[in-house]
Enzyme design. Structure first.
Site, PDB file in Angstrom:
ATOM      1  N   ASN A   9       0.876  -1.176   0.000  1.00 18.84           N
ATOM      2  CA  ASN A   9       0.000   0.000   0.000  1.00 18.84           C
ATOM      3  C   ASN A   9       0.912   1.223   0.000  1.00 18.84           C
ATOM      4  O   ASN A   9       1.452   1.589   1.043  1.00 18.84           O
ATOM      5  CB  ASN A   9      -0.891  -0.035   1.249  1.00 18.84           C
ATOM      6  CG  ASN A   9      -1.694   1.241   1.425  1.00 18.84           C
ATOM      7  OD1 ASN A   9      -1.782   2.062   0.504  1.00 18.84           O
ATOM      8  ND2 ASN A   9      -2.278   1.418   2.600  1.00 18.84           N
ATOM      9  N   TRP A  10       1.062   1.829  -1.174  1.00 14.49           N
ATOM     10  CA  TRP A  10       2.022   2.934  -1.300  1.00 14.49           C
ATOM     11  C   TRP A  10       1.494   4.242  -0.709  1.00 14.49           C
ATOM     12  O   TRP A  10       2.227   5.221  -0.614  1.00 14.49           O
ATOM     13  CB  TRP A  10       2.396   3.140  -2.767  1.00 14.49           C
ATOM     14  CG  TRP A  10       3.218   2.012  -3.353  1.00 14.49           C
ATOM     15  CD1 TRP A  10       3.562   0.839  -2.733  1.00 14.49           C
ATOM     16  CD2 TRP A  10       3.787   1.954  -4.659  1.00 14.49           C
ATOM     17  NE1 TRP A  10       4.312   0.060  -3.586  1.00 14.49           N
ATOM     18  CE2 TRP A  10       4.467   0.720  -4.775  1.00 14.49           C
ATOM     19  CE3 TRP A  10       3.785   2.827  -5.753  1.00 14.49           C
ATOM     20  CZ2 TRP A  10       5.144   0.345  -5.939  1.00 14.49           C
ATOM     21  CZ3 TRP A  10       4.456   2.451  -6.916  1.00 14.49           C
ATOM     22  CH2 TRP A  10       5.131   1.221  -7.012  1.00 14.49           C
ATOM     23  N   LYS A  11       0.222   4.277  -0.375  1.00 20.58           N
ATOM     24  CA  LYS A  11      -0.406   5.492   0.175  1.00 20.58           C
ATOM     25  C   LYS A  11      -0.130   6.688  -0.753  1.00 20.58           C
ATOM     26  O   LYS A  11       0.001   6.503  -1.960  1.00 20.58           O
ATOM     27  CB  LYS A  11       0.062   5.737   1.608  1.00 20.58           C
ATOM     28  CG  LYS A  11      -0.108   4.490   2.479  1.00 20.58           C
ATOM     29  CD  LYS A  11       0.019   4.759   3.950  1.00 20.58           C
ATOM     30  CE  LYS A  11      -0.024   3.439   4.703  1.00 20.58           C
ATOM     31  NZ  LYS A  11      -0.031   3.626   6.155  1.00 20.58           N
ATOM     32  N   HIS A  60      -9.483   0.930   4.770  1.00 18.02           N
ATOM     33  CA  HIS A  60      -8.218   1.159   5.483  1.00 18.02           C
ATOM     34  C   HIS A  60      -8.487   2.074   6.680  1.00 18.02           C
ATOM     35  O   HIS A  60      -9.287   3.011   6.587  1.00 18.02           O
ATOM     36  CB  HIS A  60      -7.181   1.780   4.539  1.00 18.02           C
ATOM     37  CG  HIS A  60      -5.808   1.790   5.136  1.00 18.02           C
ATOM     38  ND1 HIS A  60      -5.430   2.721   6.076  1.00 18.02           N
ATOM     39  CD2 HIS A  60      -4.759   0.964   4.970  1.00 18.02           C
ATOM     40  CE1 HIS A  60      -4.181   2.462   6.452  1.00 18.02           C
ATOM     41  NE2 HIS A  60      -3.750   1.394   5.790  1.00 18.02           N
ATOM     42  N   GLU A 114      -6.925   4.471   7.924  1.00 16.87           N
ATOM     43  CA  GLU A 114      -6.711   5.910   7.705  1.00 16.87           C
ATOM     44  C   GLU A 114      -7.960   6.536   7.086  1.00 16.87           C
ATOM     45  O   GLU A 114      -8.320   7.670   7.405  1.00 16.87           O
ATOM     46  CB  GLU A 114      -5.467   6.124   6.822  1.00 16.87           C
ATOM     47  CG  GLU A 114      -4.191   5.857   7.615  1.00 16.87           C
ATOM     48  CD  GLU A 114      -2.982   5.495   6.780  1.00 16.87           C
ATOM     49  OE1 GLU A 114      -3.016   5.625   5.552  1.00 16.87           O
ATOM     50  OE2 GLU A 114      -1.977   5.061   7.386  1.00 16.87           O
ATOM     51  N   GLU A 122      -5.522  -5.298  10.382  1.00 16.15           N
ATOM     52  CA  GLU A 122      -4.535  -4.245  10.607  1.00 16.15           C
ATOM     53  C   GLU A 122      -4.850  -3.532  11.927  1.00 16.15           C
ATOM     54  O   GLU A 122      -5.671  -2.597  11.946  1.00 16.15           O
ATOM     55  CB  GLU A 122      -4.567  -3.231   9.472  1.00 16.15           C
ATOM     56  CG  GLU A 122      -4.221  -3.812   8.117  1.00 16.15           C
ATOM     57  CD  GLU A 122      -3.586  -2.766   7.223  1.00 16.15           C
ATOM     58  OE1 GLU A 122      -2.463  -3.004   6.770  1.00 16.15           O
ATOM     59  OE2 GLU A 122      -4.195  -1.713   7.002  1.00 16.15           O
ATOM     60  N   GLY A 155       2.260   2.010  10.884  1.00 18.46           N
ATOM     61  CA  GLY A 155       3.189   3.128  10.781  1.00 18.46           C
ATOM     62  C   GLY A 155       3.855   3.499  12.092  1.00 18.46           C
ATOM     63  O   GLY A 155       4.466   4.559  12.208  1.00 18.46           O
ATOM     64  N   SER A 180       3.340  -2.421  10.426  1.00 14.50           N
ATOM     65  CA  SER A 180       4.794  -2.436  10.673  1.00 14.50           C
ATOM     66  C   SER A 180       5.451  -3.776  10.354  1.00 14.50           C
ATOM     67  O   SER A 180       6.349  -4.222  11.069  1.00 14.50           O
ATOM     68  CB  SER A 180       5.086  -2.008  12.121  1.00 14.50           C
ATOM     69  OG  SER A 180       4.628  -0.686  12.335  1.00 14.50           O
ATOM     70  N   GLY A 237       2.765  -1.179   4.375  1.00 15.67           N
ATOM     71  CA  GLY A 237       2.796   0.255   4.094  1.00 15.67           C
ATOM     72  C   GLY A 237       4.223   0.720   3.864  1.00 15.67           C
ATOM     73  O   GLY A 237       4.787   0.575   2.782  1.00 15.67           O
ATOM     74  N   GLY A 238       4.843   1.256   4.915  1.00 20.20           N
ATOM     75  CA  GLY A 238       6.171   1.862   4.798  1.00 20.20           C
ATOM     76  C   GLY A 238       7.200   0.994   4.079  1.00 20.20           C
ATOM     77  O   GLY A 238       7.938   1.477   3.212  1.00 20.20           O
TER      78      GLY A 238
HETATM   79  C1  PEP Z   1      -0.805   0.105   6.185  1.00 21.47           C
HETATM   80  O1  PEP Z   1      -0.955   1.306   6.209  1.00 21.47           O
HETATM   81  O2  PEP Z   1      -1.624  -0.632   5.597  1.00 21.47           O
HETATM   82  C2  PEP Z   1       0.358  -0.452   6.875  1.00 21.47           C
HETATM   83  C3  PEP Z   1       0.342  -1.712   7.212  1.00 21.47           C
HETATM   84  O3  PEP Z   1       1.386   0.426   7.134  1.00 21.47           O
HETATM   85  P1  PEP Z   1       2.809   0.072   7.808  1.00 21.47           P
HETATM   86  O4  PEP Z   1       3.305  -1.202   7.178  1.00 21.47           O
HETATM   87  O5  PEP Z   1       3.666   1.243   7.484  1.00 21.47           O
HETATM   88  O6  PEP Z   1       2.560  -0.082   9.263  1.00 21.47           O
END
Ligand code: PEP
Length: 254
Positions: A9-11, A96, A98, A168, A174, A213, A234-235
């Site tokens: 997920n590149w956001k 998601h 967010e 999640e 994050g 994470s 994500g990251g």
């Molecule tokens: C996400 O936003 O879906 C996610 C899992 O982010 P991260 O891996 O950065 O925690």
């Protein structure tokens, strides 16, 4: 035996040049990839069409991060499911945290988006998860049940023959604070048991990803758990090395 899915997920990150470079780097180094591990990238909307061309015919799938619940019409700034299908998306993330927290995506809206994705012939990735306060209040299962119930009410269990669920925990996204493999497994097992009560066959075949994470050095421990079928990343999906290290962890378990 379920295949692993490792989804990035590149956001709201990158630009045309950087996103093309990241896509090419993942593709070049993953190649065909080991069959039981599927990779997916979910770039921002403006880059989908171009990156879809780069991925065409490859084993890396294309997905979007969001969708409108509406089919067409006067919804300025929105993007419909058929448009995403049109530019080559196979998957769409819905719900998601967010978006639930910042963009007003209620469980009802998420269920409508989920149905729109299915209706356009794509595979929704339904994100569910609790906040830290909810976990500490011992409400994790109740929160997830409510998020799942809204979708099950709208589409029925049959939808999960193709849909994916991503657990999640909001407190792990994050933050660098990953759920332990056992904490994640407990919730994944709970989710699968909820679906099992409606269809054992669908519950057994449905992929449940963990997100929050995930990194190259904790992925194998998470993915080794029986009900964890990959990750939503994500990251660590923004660097080819990091993303491929997570994919390699999944491949090492087969
Ligand atoms: C996400 O936003 O879906 C996610 C899992 O982010 P991260 O891996 O950065 O925690």
């Amino acid at each position: 035996m379920r295949d692993y899915l490792v989804a990035g997920n590149w956001k709201m990150n990158g630009n045309a040049a950087a996103n093309a470079e990241l896509t090419r780097a993942i593709l070049a180094r993953w190649g065909g990839g080991p069959a039981p591990v599927r990779l997916l990238i979910c770039p921002p909307y403006p880059y989908l069409r171009e990156l879809g061309k780069v991925l065409a015919g490859s084993s890396v799938a294309l997905g979007a991060q969001n969708v409108s619940q509406h089919a067409s019409g006067a919804y300025t700034g929105e993007v419909s499911a058929t448009m995403l299908k049109d530019v080559g998306c196979e998957f769409v993330i819905v719900g998601h945290s967010e978006r639930r927290a910042m963009m007003g995506d209620t469980s009802h809206i998420v269920a409508e988006k989920f149905a729109a994705v299915l209706g356009a012939g794509m595979r929704p990735i339904l994100c569910v998860g609790e906040t830290l306060e909810e976990r500490e209040g011992k409400r994790t299962e109740a929160v997830i049940d409510e998020q799942l119930a809204a979708v099950l009410k709208r589409t029925g269990v049959q939808a999960f023959a193709t849909a994916v669920i991503a657990y999640e925990p909001v407190w792990a996204i994050g933050t660098g604070r990953t759920a332990s493999p056992q904490q994640a497994q407990d919730v994944h097992e709970h989710i699968r048991s909820r679906l099992k009560a409606l269809s054992a066959e669908i519950a057994d075949s449905m992929q449940i990803l963990y997100g929050g994470s995930v990194k190259g050095d904790n992925a194998a421990g998470l993915f080794a758990k029986p009900d964890i079928d990959g990750g939503l990343i994500g990251g660590a999906s923004l660097k080819a090395d990091d993303f491929l290290a997570i994919a390699a962890a999944a491949a090492s378990l087969n």
